[in-house]
Design a protein around this motif. Structure first.
Motif, PDB file in Angstrom:
ATOM      1  N   ILE A  44      -8.903   2.325  -3.058  1.00 48.28           N
ATOM      2  CA  ILE A  44      -7.557   2.758  -2.654  1.00 48.28           C
ATOM      3  C   ILE A  44      -7.533   3.337  -1.237  1.00 48.28           C
ATOM      4  CG2 ILE A  44      -5.742   4.449  -3.146  1.00 48.28           C
ATOM      5  CD1 ILE A  44      -6.197   3.934  -6.111  1.00 48.28           C
ATOM      6  N   PRO A  45      -8.423   4.281  -0.867  1.00 47.03           N
ATOM      7  CA  PRO A  45      -8.401   4.765   0.524  1.00 47.03           C
ATOM      8  C   PRO A  45      -8.708   3.668   1.542  1.00 47.03           C
ATOM      9  CG  PRO A  45      -9.648   6.242  -0.880  1.00 47.03           C
ATOM     10  CD  PRO A  45      -9.397   5.015  -1.680  1.00 47.03           C
ATOM     11  N   VAL A  47      -8.049   0.389   1.307  1.00 49.00           N
ATOM     12  CA  VAL A  47      -6.854  -0.440   1.469  1.00 49.00           C
ATOM     13  C   VAL A  47      -5.775   0.314   2.242  1.00 49.00           C
ATOM     14  CG1 VAL A  47      -5.010  -1.632   0.221  1.00 49.00           C
ATOM     15  CG2 VAL A  47      -7.370  -1.755  -0.610  1.00 49.00           C
ATOM     16  N   TRP A  48      -5.658   1.595   1.976  1.00 43.27           N
ATOM     17  CA  TRP A  48      -4.658   2.421   2.666  1.00 43.27           C
ATOM     18  C   TRP A  48      -4.943   2.466   4.162  1.00 43.27           C
ATOM     19  CZ3 TRP A  48      -3.301   8.151   1.023  1.00 43.27           C
ATOM     20  CH2 TRP A  48      -2.125   8.520   1.667  1.00 43.27           C
ATOM     21  N   VAL A  49      -6.203   2.687   4.528  1.00 41.12           N
ATOM     22  CA  VAL A  49      -6.566   2.737   5.947  1.00 41.12           C
ATOM     23  C   VAL A  49      -6.310   1.387   6.625  1.00 41.12           C
ATOM     24  CG1 VAL A  49      -8.516   2.963   7.532  1.00 41.12           C
ATOM     25  CG2 VAL A  49      -8.228   4.612   5.681  1.00 41.12           C
ATOM     26  N   TRP A  51      -4.268  -0.984   5.729  1.00 46.65           N
ATOM     27  CA  TRP A  51      -2.837  -1.242   5.814  1.00 46.65           C
ATOM     28  C   TRP A  51      -2.196  -0.442   6.946  1.00 46.65           C
ATOM     29  CZ3 TRP A  51       0.794  -4.492   4.621  1.00 46.65           C
ATOM     30  CH2 TRP A  51       2.128  -4.101   4.698  1.00 46.65           C
ATOM     31  N   THR A  52      -2.616   0.816   7.110  1.00 53.29           N
ATOM     32  CA  THR A  52      -2.069   1.646   8.184  1.00 53.29           C
ATOM     33  C   THR A  52      -2.431   1.085   9.552  1.00 53.29           C
ATOM     34  OG1 THR A  52      -2.265   3.611   6.770  1.00 53.29           O
ATOM     35  CG2 THR A  52      -2.009   3.978   9.125  1.00 53.29           C
ATOM     36  N   GLU A  55      -0.457  -2.274  10.042  1.00 59.61           N
ATOM     37  CA  GLU A  55       0.974  -2.036  10.201  1.00 59.61           C
ATOM     38  C   GLU A  55       1.300  -1.410  11.554  1.00 59.61           C
ATOM     39  OE1 GLU A  55       4.583   0.023   7.621  1.00 59.61           O
ATOM     40  OE2 GLU A  55       2.572   0.922   7.615  1.00 59.61           O
ATOM     41  N   SER A  56       0.455  -0.492  12.020  1.00 59.88           N
ATOM     42  CA  SER A  56       0.730   0.209  13.275  1.00 59.88           C
ATOM     43  C   SER A  56       0.253  -0.562  14.497  1.00 59.88           C
ATOM     44  CB  SER A  56       0.071   1.594  13.249  1.00 59.88           C
ATOM     45  OG  SER A  56       0.518   2.365  12.157  1.00 59.88           O
TER      46      SER A  56
END
Length: 308
Positions: A44-45, A47-49, A51-52, A55-56
């Motif tokens: 989860i972390p 994928v979160w990193v 994605w961030t 996206e940015s």
């Protein structure tokens, strides 16, 4: 004379390996759930990193000038320019680091596995590798600064950065290569010795080709790790806004150094020039490392021993 019982009259007995108790099944189920839960907590972390970052940083990546231009003709607060100078610096510093660290780390691993088993020198070498693997990057940078700049009086440049990265890359190469060499079956070595092949030729012709796939993967992973370091760049070289090819003279950019420079000189508000450059450079670094890992996987499959 003994009488035999027909198979049809034999009592049906469940094989011993199928007689699993309820307690063991429960423990197995709980362990399975815990393993999957740990996997999800770790993913989860990640994928979160990712994605961030995507996206940015995706706003600047699609443009051609991002890959073909530098910031030499662009003011810090102007939209435009690219990270070619940082990509060149990152790849040059990583390449010089690999040229020094890979042979050194591979030779140390060969000694530890093939020649130095249970010797005092091997134990000392293993201990020093363990110590070196735990050294923070800032300590490695300060050591090279004290040796290269303070003691020898040489200028801060890209080559000094590569020397600091060598200290961080060597223990990773040693450990990964050592593990790959250890999993090579001793039967291959003994068969070669039985045919009268010298030890050094056995290592070159038998052991290394067998372990080459894993060794290459470990080397690429070590290279990807050091290419993202920032501390040696801050201590040992200055930032340059244009492409600089000379490793021994002048300042040199790199992607981590560009991120730090943009953070210090531009606004970090969302949608600003500095914000887009920082996240774009971060995504560029992620893509380069991903390509390196992909290349390592492909090369590893090509050089792996073919199964008949």
């Amino acid at each position: 004379m003994t009488a035999t019982i027909p198979d049809a009259d034999r009592p049906a007995v469940t094989p011993a390996f199928q007689q699993v108790s309820l307690a063991r099944k429960t423990k197995n189920g709980v362990a399975t759930v815990l393993v999957w839960l740990a996997f999800l907590i770790a993913v989860i972390p990640l994928v979160w990193v990712l994605w961030t970052v995507v996206e940015s940083g995706i706003t600047r990546i699609p443009y051609t000038n991002w890959w073909t231009e530098d910031f030499s003709l662009v003011l810090s607060d102007e939209v435009g320019g690219g990270v070619l100078h940082a990509i060149v610096g990152t790849l040059l510093q990583g390449l010089v680091c690999a040229i020094i660290a890979v042979p050194l780390g591979l030779l140390v691993a060969i000694y530890l596995v093939e020649y130095g088993r249970r010797t005092r020198l091997a134990k000392v070498t293993t201990f020093m590798v363990d110590i070196l693997s735990g050294v923070p990057s800032i300590v490695a940078a300060l050591f090279i600064y004290a040796l290269w700049v303070t003691t020898l009086g040489l200028p801060r440049n890209g080559f000094s950065v590569s020397l600091a990265l060598v200290l961080l890359m060597v223990p990773v190469v040693v450990r990964s290569s050592e593990e790959m060499l250890r999993i090579v079956p001793d039967d291959l070595r003994e068969a070669s010795y039985a045919l009268g092949v010298p030890k050094w030729k056995t290592i070159v012709k038998i052991v290394l080709p067998t372990a080459l796939s894993g060794i290459i993967t470990g080397i690429m992973m070590a290279l990807a790790r050091v290419m993202g370091e920032t501390a040696p760049l801050l201590v040992l070289v200055g930032y340059s806004s244009f492409v600089h090819w000379d490793m021994f003279q002048g300042e040199m950019a790199s992607l981590p150094l560009l991120i730090n420079n943009e953070r210090a000189t531009n606004s970090m508000t969302e949608g600003s020039v500095g914000f887009e450059r920082i996240w774009g450079a971060a995504l560029t670094l992620v893509l380069i490392i991903a390509l390196i890992n992909l290349a390592a996987t492909l090369i590893g499959r090509l050089v792996a021993p073919k199964k008949k």
